[in-house]
Enzyme design. Structure first.
Site, PDB file in Angstrom:
ATOM      1  N   THR A 160      -5.091  12.181   7.537  1.00  0.00           N
ATOM      2  CA  THR A 160      -3.670  12.272   7.912  1.00  0.00           C
ATOM      3  C   THR A 160      -3.463  13.406   8.911  1.00  0.00           C
ATOM      4  OG1 THR A 160      -3.131  11.467   5.716  1.00  0.00           O
ATOM      5  CG2 THR A 160      -1.315  12.332   7.010  1.00  0.00           C
ATOM      6  N   LYS A 216       5.059   1.964   8.550  1.00  0.00           N
ATOM      7  CA  LYS A 216       3.846   2.696   8.945  1.00  0.00           C
ATOM      8  C   LYS A 216       2.662   1.743   9.124  1.00  0.00           C
ATOM      9  CE  LYS A 216       3.653   6.513   6.724  1.00  0.00           C
ATOM     10  NZ  LYS A 216       3.414   7.637   5.812  1.00  0.00           N
ATOM     11  N   ASN A 251      -2.519  19.343   2.276  1.00  0.00           N
ATOM     12  CA  ASN A 251      -3.548  18.490   2.875  1.00  0.00           C
ATOM     13  C   ASN A 251      -3.238  18.155   4.335  1.00  0.00           C
ATOM     14  OD1 ASN A 251      -4.128  15.323   3.431  1.00  0.00           O
ATOM     15  ND2 ASN A 251      -5.883  16.350   2.520  1.00  0.00           N
ATOM     16  N   LYS A 280       0.855  -1.189   0.000  1.00  0.00           N
ATOM     17  CA  LYS A 280       0.000   0.000   0.000  1.00  0.00           C
ATOM     18  C   LYS A 280       0.880   1.223   0.000  1.00  0.00           C
ATOM     19  CE  LYS A 280      -4.154   1.871   0.666  1.00  0.00           C
ATOM     20  NZ  LYS A 280      -3.857   2.743  -0.489  1.00  0.00           N
ATOM     21  N   SER A 300      -7.157   4.865   4.526  1.00  0.00           N
ATOM     22  CA  SER A 300      -7.143   4.200   3.224  1.00  0.00           C
ATOM     23  C   SER A 300      -7.516   2.732   3.384  1.00  0.00           C
ATOM     24  CB  SER A 300      -5.758   4.278   2.585  1.00  0.00           C
ATOM     25  OG  SER A 300      -5.531   5.548   2.079  1.00  0.00           O
ATOM     26  N   LYS A 330       5.353   2.446  -2.868  1.00  0.00           N
ATOM     27  CA  LYS A 330       5.222   3.869  -3.204  1.00  0.00           C
ATOM     28  C   LYS A 330       5.408   4.021  -4.698  1.00  0.00           C
ATOM     29  CE  LYS A 330       4.567   7.705  -0.804  1.00  0.00           C
ATOM     30  NZ  LYS A 330       3.775   7.799   0.436  1.00  0.00           N
TER      31      LYS A 330
HETATM   32  P1  NAD Z   1       0.557  18.762  -0.382  1.00  0.00           P
HETATM   33  O1  NAD Z   1       1.115  18.735  -1.755  1.00  0.00           O
HETATM   34  O2  NAD Z   1      -0.917  18.831  -0.188  1.00  0.00           O
HETATM   35  O3  NAD Z   1       1.189  19.993   0.435  1.00  0.00           O
HETATM   36  C1  NAD Z   1       2.557  20.196   0.537  1.00  0.00           C
HETATM   37  C2  NAD Z   1       2.766  21.546   1.221  1.00  0.00           C
HETATM   38  O4  NAD Z   1       4.166  21.721   1.452  1.00  0.00           O
HETATM   39  C3  NAD Z   1       2.296  22.756   0.396  1.00  0.00           C
HETATM   40  O5  NAD Z   1       1.715  23.700   1.251  1.00  0.00           O
HETATM   41  C4  NAD Z   1       3.593  23.296  -0.188  1.00  0.00           C
HETATM   42  O6  NAD Z   1       3.521  24.684  -0.464  1.00  0.00           O
HETATM   43  C5  NAD Z   1       4.537  23.025   0.967  1.00  0.00           C
HETATM   44  N1  NAD Z   1       5.946  23.004   0.572  1.00  0.00           N
HETATM   45  C6  NAD Z   1       6.529  22.393  -0.488  1.00  0.00           C
HETATM   46  N2  NAD Z   1       7.834  22.643  -0.514  1.00  0.00           N
HETATM   47  C7  NAD Z   1       8.108  23.427   0.553  1.00  0.00           C
HETATM   48  C8  NAD Z   1       9.272  24.031   1.077  1.00  0.00           C
HETATM   49  N3  NAD Z   1      10.449  23.852   0.494  1.00  0.00           N
HETATM   50  N4  NAD Z   1       9.159  24.774   2.200  1.00  0.00           N
HETATM   51  C9  NAD Z   1       7.970  24.959   2.805  1.00  0.00           C
HETATM   52  N5  NAD Z   1       6.831  24.423   2.363  1.00  0.00           N
HETATM   53  C10 NAD Z   1       6.896  23.658   1.252  1.00  0.00           C
HETATM   54  O7  NAD Z   1       1.171  17.475   0.359  1.00  0.00           O
HETATM   55  P2  NAD Z   1       0.596  16.710   1.614  1.00  0.00           P
HETATM   56  O8  NAD Z   1      -0.315  15.643   1.137  1.00  0.00           O
HETATM   57  O9  NAD Z   1       0.130  17.666   2.631  1.00  0.00           O
HETATM   58  O10 NAD Z   1       1.922  15.960   2.119  1.00  0.00           O
HETATM   59  C11 NAD Z   1       2.888  16.608   2.916  1.00  0.00           C
HETATM   60  C12 NAD Z   1       3.846  15.572   3.476  1.00  0.00           C
HETATM   61  O11 NAD Z   1       3.110  14.587   4.198  1.00  0.00           O
HETATM   62  C13 NAD Z   1       4.673  14.787   2.450  1.00  0.00           C
HETATM   63  O12 NAD Z   1       5.904  14.461   3.034  1.00  0.00           O
HETATM   64  C14 NAD Z   1       3.837  13.518   2.260  1.00  0.00           C
HETATM   65  O13 NAD Z   1       4.621  12.449   1.771  1.00  0.00           O
HETATM   66  C15 NAD Z   1       3.372  13.289   3.672  1.00  0.00           C
HETATM   67  N6  NAD Z   1       2.183  12.464   3.814  1.00  0.00           N
HETATM   68  C16 NAD Z   1       1.020  12.796   3.210  1.00  0.00           C
HETATM   69  C17 NAD Z   1      -0.106  12.006   3.413  1.00  0.00           C
HETATM   70  C18 NAD Z   1      -1.451  12.355   2.848  1.00  0.00           C
HETATM   71  O14 NAD Z   1      -2.422  11.654   3.149  1.00  0.00           O
HETATM   72  N7  NAD Z   1      -1.591  13.441   2.092  1.00  0.00           N
HETATM   73  C19 NAD Z   1      -0.011  10.854   4.212  1.00  0.00           C
HETATM   74  C20 NAD Z   1       1.187  10.554   4.830  1.00  0.00           C
HETATM   75  C21 NAD Z   1       2.280  11.370   4.625  1.00  0.00           C
END
Ligand code: NAD
Length: 428
Positions: free
Chosen positions: A191, A95, A222, A71, A362, A107
């Site tokens: 999340t 995880k 998100n 997953k 999920s 992934k």
């Molecule tokens: P997203 O694309 O919705 O948001 C990413 C955010 O990070 C945006 O606000 C962007 O502007 C900001 N960002 C990007 N580069 C940056 C930088 N250099 N400095 C400051 N801010 C920056 O992504 P997301 O889904 O919120 O995921 C964020 C993290 O969480 C990632 O590491 C992702 O792998 C992890 N994650 C996400 C989920 C999920 O369900 N969405 C689950 C587990 C882990």
């Protein structure tokens, strides 16, 4: 991804090796778990809107599936690398194991920048990704999900392509689908809310009331948005948020000492989590350099943007007041920074525990899709809370008993469960 010298897969292996040494993991199991079981590198031809054809490179890495179907999300990012995807697939294995859901880790990614692609071009990438991988993914094999810069619409295109190829309705193939099209209520929030369920338990353990705390957050996508929303609901105050500015190709921090107010900031944010600088200034935000979020005088730091953000070079910027780091992002802290955080006795809630709410929900979506029976939102979030709370408590109890750093305690539990599954299957 923002630093050429940084290799996330080496970091994931270093974290694994540290605990494998401590628990005396046998050589064969160690050799098996240090690397992915399988990985696929694909090329996706896409006819662009201007009539030209561009080839996009993509990946799917299946790290381990001893505990159940693999997953993991799919990221669209211009600097995506095979090693980033390998690392993330490995973290997915831990995880799923740490929250004890019957899934393995994988992934995927595509090297592309959705900012510069039309919806039609993005759809072609999604469908092409599935066409190239349809034989090696599936509801009982490997189940994709959204991640950085992918969303419910992308998942639905992927599902549609998979169902066309297989001539069947297979909603359990993918998660993060739109609600009403097999998606689970609560997935969007899962999340970020999960981050706060874990943080709430950490605060309880440290005897701190959420109302007495302030936080600084990296990211406003998100994960960060829903974490901030629930953190404000339980009484906390966020004073600084940092995000990426697509126009300036750099990041900025947005600070408001009186508290940012989730909704006012959300109203001036684009769908990629980028905050409009001018509008923010108009409503009283101070605009600071991108890394200013890290040095704020707050109780809680939440890195929720991307990997490799708290490093040996900047860890000393963390204020003496910080008591908790809740890692919403995957891999935000390097092993050098970990050593200092651990010495400073900051309570770290490690990424693959803190952000496990997404994959847990999920998993709930898969269960609902396969039953074709959907739960109310409260039921989903209630089950999520139970899972997150019990996973947090198991890790923190082990950390307390064995005097371990929280990240190491989470690894003890996760590696132990995956190693046992490999042994039980007779693989090692
Ligand atoms: P997203 O694309 O919705 O948001 C990413 C955010 O990070 C945006 O606000 C962007 O502007 C900001 N960002 C990007 N580069 C940056 C930088 N250099 N400095 C400051 N801010 C920056 O992504 P997301 O889904 O919120 O995921 C964020 C993290 O969480 C990632 O590491 C992702 O792998 C992890 N994650 C996400 C989920 C999920 O369900 N969405 C689950 C587990 C882990």
């Amino acid at each position: 991804m923002n630093n050429k010298a940084f290799n996330p897969f080496e970091m994931a292996q270093a974290q694994f090796d540290k605990v494998a040494d401590q628990i005396d993991l046998d050589a064969a199991t160690r050799d098996l778990l240090r690397f992915p079981l399988r990985e696929y590198h694909i090329s996706i031809p896409v006819r662009m809107d201007d009539g030209s054809v561009r080839i996009f490179r993509g990946f799917r890495v299946q790290h381990n599936d001893a505990r159940g179907p693999a997953k993991g999300g799919i990221r669209f990012h211009p600097q995506e690398t095979a090693d980033t995807v390998r690392a993330l697939s490995m973290w997915m294995t831990w995880k799923c194991a740490v929250v004890d859901i019957p899934l393995g880790g994988s992934k995927g990614g595509v090297i592309c920048d959705p900012h510069n692609l039309s919806m039609r071009e993005q759809e072609q990438i999604c469908r092409g990704w599935v066409r190239q991988l349809s034989k090696v993914i599936g509801p009982l094999v490997d189940v994709p999900a959204p991640d950085v810069m992918t969303n419910a619409q992308h998942m639905l295109w992927m599902l549609d392509e998979f169902e066309i190829i297989h001539g069947n309705k297979l909603p359990g193939f993918i998660t993060g689908k739109p609600v009403g099209m097999g998606g689970s209520l609560g997935r969007t929030e899962a999340t970020g809310f999960g981050v706060i369920f874990a943080l709430r338990e950490a605060l309880k353990e440290l005897g701190i009331r959420p109302e007495d705390t302030t936080a600084s957050v990296q990211g406003f996508g998100n994960v960060a948005q829903y974490a901030i929303k629930l953190y404000e609901q339980i009484g906390g105050k966020v004073i600084c948020v940092s995000c990426w500015d697509q126009n300036d190709q750099t990041s900025y921090s947005f600070k408001k000492e009186s508290g940012i107010g989730f909704e006012s900031l959300q109203n001036i944010t684009d769908r990629f989590g980028g905050i409009n600088k001018d509008k923010a200034r108009d409503i009283g935000y101070e605009i600071l350099p991108g890394d200013a979020w890290l040095g704020q005088d707050v109780d809680i730091l939440m890195p929720a943007a991307l990997e490799h953000q708290i490093t040996g070079e900047n860890v000393n910027k963390i204020s003496r007041r910080v008591k908790i780091i809740a890692e919403g992002a995957n891999g935000p802290t390097t092993p050098e920074a970990d050593r200092i955080i651990s010495e400073r006795k900051i309570f770290l809630i490690p990424d693959f525990l803190t952000n496990a709410g997404g994959v847990t929900c999920s998993y709930f979506e898969q269960v609902q899709s396969n039953m074709n029976y959907f739960w109310e939102k409260d039921e989903v979030l209630g089950k999520l809370d139970v899972k997150m709370t019990s996973a947090f408590n198991a890790v923190s109890e082990l950390a307390r008993k064995r005097k371990l750093y929280m990240r190491d305690a989470a690894y003890y539990i996760a590696i132990g469960r995956v190693a046992q599954a490999c042994k039980d299957r007779g693989w090692v």
